[in-house]
Design a protein around this motif. Structure first.
Motif, PDB file in Angstrom:
ATOM      1  N   SER A  26       1.084  -1.382   0.044  1.00 64.02           N
ATOM      2  CA  SER A  26       0.098   0.122  -0.131  1.00 64.02           C
ATOM      3  C   SER A  26       0.893   1.163  -0.068  1.00 64.02           C
ATOM      4  O   SER A  26       1.721   1.320   0.799  1.00 64.02           O
ATOM      5  CB  SER A  26      -0.842   0.006   1.143  1.00 64.02           C
ATOM      6  N   TYR A 134     -10.011  -3.863  -2.734  1.00 63.69           N
ATOM      7  CA  TYR A 134      -9.092  -2.784  -2.101  1.00 63.69           C
ATOM      8  C   TYR A 134      -7.466  -3.461  -2.844  1.00 63.69           C
ATOM      9  O   TYR A 134      -7.188  -4.676  -2.462  1.00 63.69           O
ATOM     10  CB  TYR A 134      -8.848  -2.765  -0.851  1.00 63.69           C
ATOM     11  N   GLN A 136      -3.967  -2.318  -5.561  1.00 63.24           N
ATOM     12  CA  GLN A 136      -3.045  -1.343  -6.250  1.00 63.24           C
ATOM     13  C   GLN A 136      -3.260  -1.535  -7.682  1.00 63.24           C
ATOM     14  O   GLN A 136      -3.938  -2.510  -8.280  1.00 63.24           O
ATOM     15  CB  GLN A 136      -1.475  -1.465  -5.861  1.00 63.24           C
ATOM     16  N   ASP A 150      -3.108   3.706  -4.379  1.00 60.46           N
ATOM     17  CA  ASP A 150      -4.024   2.539  -3.830  1.00 60.46           C
ATOM     18  C   ASP A 150      -5.515   2.789  -4.444  1.00 60.46           C
ATOM     19  O   ASP A 150      -5.996   3.837  -4.801  1.00 60.46           O
ATOM     20  CB  ASP A 150      -4.173   2.731  -2.404  1.00 60.46           C
TER      21      ASP A 150
END
Ligand SMILES: O=C(O)CCC(=O)C(=O)O
Ligand SMILES: [Fe+2]
Length: 349
Positions: A26, A134, A136, A150
């Motif tokens: 992250s 969630y 990248q 992110d």
């Protein structure tokens, strides 16, 4: 109700065939631990670094379309839309019907998500074989330069494709805000499609029809942490969207989006409550290249984090592309190759 289950939703690991990404750290967490750190993997090659955009000689403002005039049949506004799609591939719409309140709540929901501690965000982490959730930007190789970003990606329509296990339903109001925003963008999509259909010489329902029974909508929520060396990194690298059309909500205060125009990069200055619209690869194909799917990128800021919310409209899987594509290539194949709305056409692919 079990948060993984909603009427008609996808269960388990059924995937849309929109590709998959390798996990990377992250960026938000990296910056939280050390705000000066910029690891090698994020430093762009010299030629790709975001030096001051080379301004265009004539005009550096993308067209602004007054939506209220457009839906009331104003011919000048429709001509402006036509030129915007041909010459820029991007425009901003003002006076649209997505209410300020809905936009505010959507932005607040996204901000609330990224404010969650990392351990909680990880409850919604993308699976190795999926793009929902969630994570990248699209990463296919250990050697690839990484985006300073992110993201959270949720499919919002049709209900069959929603995967509720990735929705942070513990954030009060998150689901309602996203669903309301998604519904209003769907309405906006129909109005824009009606106008474009007429401009493309078809009946007003043609573009909607061309998307098939199961037109999809997916929302990518981008979080670009502040960067101590913004001249070295890119929030998101140059790409065009593999969608048919994309609606982008920008941060009101920080300019980050840049688009290709006349060999240069033009910054898209935010207009509060306006929505940025861009033509994606599908409409470029259907219009035989007359409407342009333009390369764009996002740069970072040294002073503050920036958020953006991109809503992608994607045709049903078995819909065929237009005459620029070989007959055998359909949209499902193209999305698999270009890895879809989330990543679009990335330079290293
Ligand atoms: O953050 C931005 O302004 C651009 C985001 C974008 O291009 C995307 O998510 O596809
Ligand atoms: Fe994009």
């Amino acid at each position: 109700m079990d948060p993984n289950v909603e009427n008609g939703s996808m269960q388990g690991d059924e995937v849309l065939g929109w590709g998959k990404s390798l996990p990377v750290p992250s960026v938000q967490e990296m910056v939280r631990k050390d705000s000066r750190c910029v690891p090698e993997r994020y430093i762009q090659e010299h030629k790709d670094r975001p030096i001051e955009p080379e301004m265009c000689p004539h005009s550096s403002e993308i067209p602004v379309i007054n939506f209220s005039l457009l839906v009331n049949g104003d011919e000048d506004e429709r001509r402006k839309l036509d030129l915007a799609c041909k010459e820029w591939g991007f425009f901003q719409i003002t006076n649209h019907d997505v209410s300020e309140e809905v936009i505010k709540q959507m932005k607040a929901a996204v901000a609330a998500f990224f404010e969650l501690p990392l351990e909680e965000k990880r409850n919604y982490a993308m699976a190795a074989n999926d793009i929902h959730g969630y994570g990248q930007g699209f990463v296919v190789s250990e050697h690839q330069k990484l985006d300073w970003c992110d993201l959270m990606f949720l499919v919002t329509s049709p209900p069959k494709y929603k995967k509720m296990k990735y929705w942070p339903v513990t954030i009060p109001g998150f689901k309602e805000a996203v669903e309301q925003y998604s519904a209003e963008i769907l309405k906006l999509t129909e109005d824009i499609f009606a106008n474009m259909s007429l401009l493309m010489g078809m009946d007003k329902d043609a573009l909607k029809r061309l998307h098939g029974e199961m037109m999809k909508q997916g929302i990518r929520m981008n979080y670009y942490p502040a960067c101590s060396r913004p001249e070295l990194v890119l929030g998101v690298g140059p790409h065009s969207d593999a969608s048919s059309i994309t609606f982008l909500l920008q941060d009101d205060d920080i300019t980050g989006l840049q688009i290709r125009h006349e060999e240069g990069w033009v910054p898209v200055k935010p207009i509060p409550n306006a929505i940025v619209v861009n033509i994606g690869d599908v409409i470029e194909s259907w219009s035989n290249g007359v409407y342009k799917s333009i390369e764009h990128r996002a740069v970072t800021s040294v002073t503050a984090a920036r958020m953006s919310i991109a809503t992608f409209v994607i045709p049903d899987d078995d819909v065929e592309l237009g005459n620029l594509m070989p007959k055998s290539v359909d949209v499902a194949q193209m999305l698999a190759v270009t890895t879809a709305a989330v990543v679009a056409v990335l330079p290293w692919m």
